[in-house]
Design an enzyme around this catalytic site. Sequence first.
Site, PDB file in Angstrom:
ATOM      1  N   TYR A   1      -2.258 -18.476  -3.622  1.00 29.17           N
ATOM      2  CA  TYR A   1      -3.487 -17.464  -3.660  1.00 29.17           C
ATOM      3  C   TYR A   1      -5.296 -17.344  -2.773  1.00 29.17           C
ATOM      4  O   TYR A   1      -5.410 -16.663  -2.601  1.00 29.17           O
ATOM      5  CB  TYR A   1      -3.471 -16.408  -4.236  1.00 29.17           C
TER       6      TYR A   1
ATOM      7  N   GLY B   1       0.625  -1.107  -0.129  1.00 32.94           N
ATOM      8  CA  GLY B   1       0.149  -0.153   0.241  1.00 32.94           C
ATOM      9  C   GLY B   1       0.784   1.384  -0.038  1.00 32.94           C
ATOM     10  O   GLY B   1       2.123   1.123   0.284  1.00 32.94           O
TER      11      GLY B   1
END
Length: 320
Positions: free
Chosen positions: A138, A37
């Site tokens: 994932y 982020g």
Amino acid sequence: MSKYLVTGGAGYVGSVVAAHLLEAGHQVTVLDDLSTGFREGVPVGAEFVEGRVQEAGRVLDGSFDGVLHFAASSQVGESVVDPEKYWRNNVAGSLELVAAMRAAGVRKLVFSSTAAVYGEPEVVPIAETARTSPTNAYGATKLAVDHLITSEAVAHGLAAVSLRYFNVAGAYGAYGERHDPESHLIPLVFQAALGQRPHIAVYGEDYPTPDGTCIRDYIHVADLADAHLLALDAAKPGEHLICNLGNGSGFSVREVIESVRRVTGREIPVQAAGRRAGDPAVLVASAARAHEALGWTPRRPNLDDIVADAWKFALEKHGQ
């Protein structure tokens, strides 16, 4: 007014949802370790705490009304070669978060899940009742967290909603995609339009689709954010609701490239490449449950509108 913790709120989807929560009048605390982020992605007005999701216990207390959980490793290719990272971050991290919520008496959770839990679809459009058979770590870790949340709801009364995304795209004002490395099609096509890459590769032109290229279900990130706020209202104690989010119709790789050409007015060099292993021909969601259970309908389904919002963000990011 309610108070929410947004884990991963400095990332793409988390930042847009945090912005929507603030616009709705709520208090927001963002917890993000900034590994993927960006500090500038945290909306003005949100409290920011730098830290991993495993550290949620030092943030949560009885003043919070719920958690929206976006913090996760999310690169499919990386998950194949480094699965340990994904089990540690996504599953162990979520386990610590759920335990911290229980200890603090915070009993509402909205989880950022994924269509990757389904793997190769047997039927399209894909409903929540479809067989789950992820083809990479994932998807497997996200499915494991869904099972974890179901167990927590049954055993300890958690009110939870998992939202399984298909292809998220677009931007919302100052909040858009900043992945490094970039792996999503629309930003990659932008790079070709901006001269940052020599061409865009089209992986496979012989699929059983109208133009021979893969079809994917693209959803505007702002529509996605709307669904999260509706999910907070729909969450019921002791229940775990799972909803797919998508437009219900897809766009091919060539259609996406043509949309970028129309929106940008720029030439997009294209180079044919072979199929990638494990790429299904069509991935499209059935969002009927989200419509019925959340009252959610995408308000921005037009591909050119999605691309235009993303392009505006891309230009601003590159100072153009």
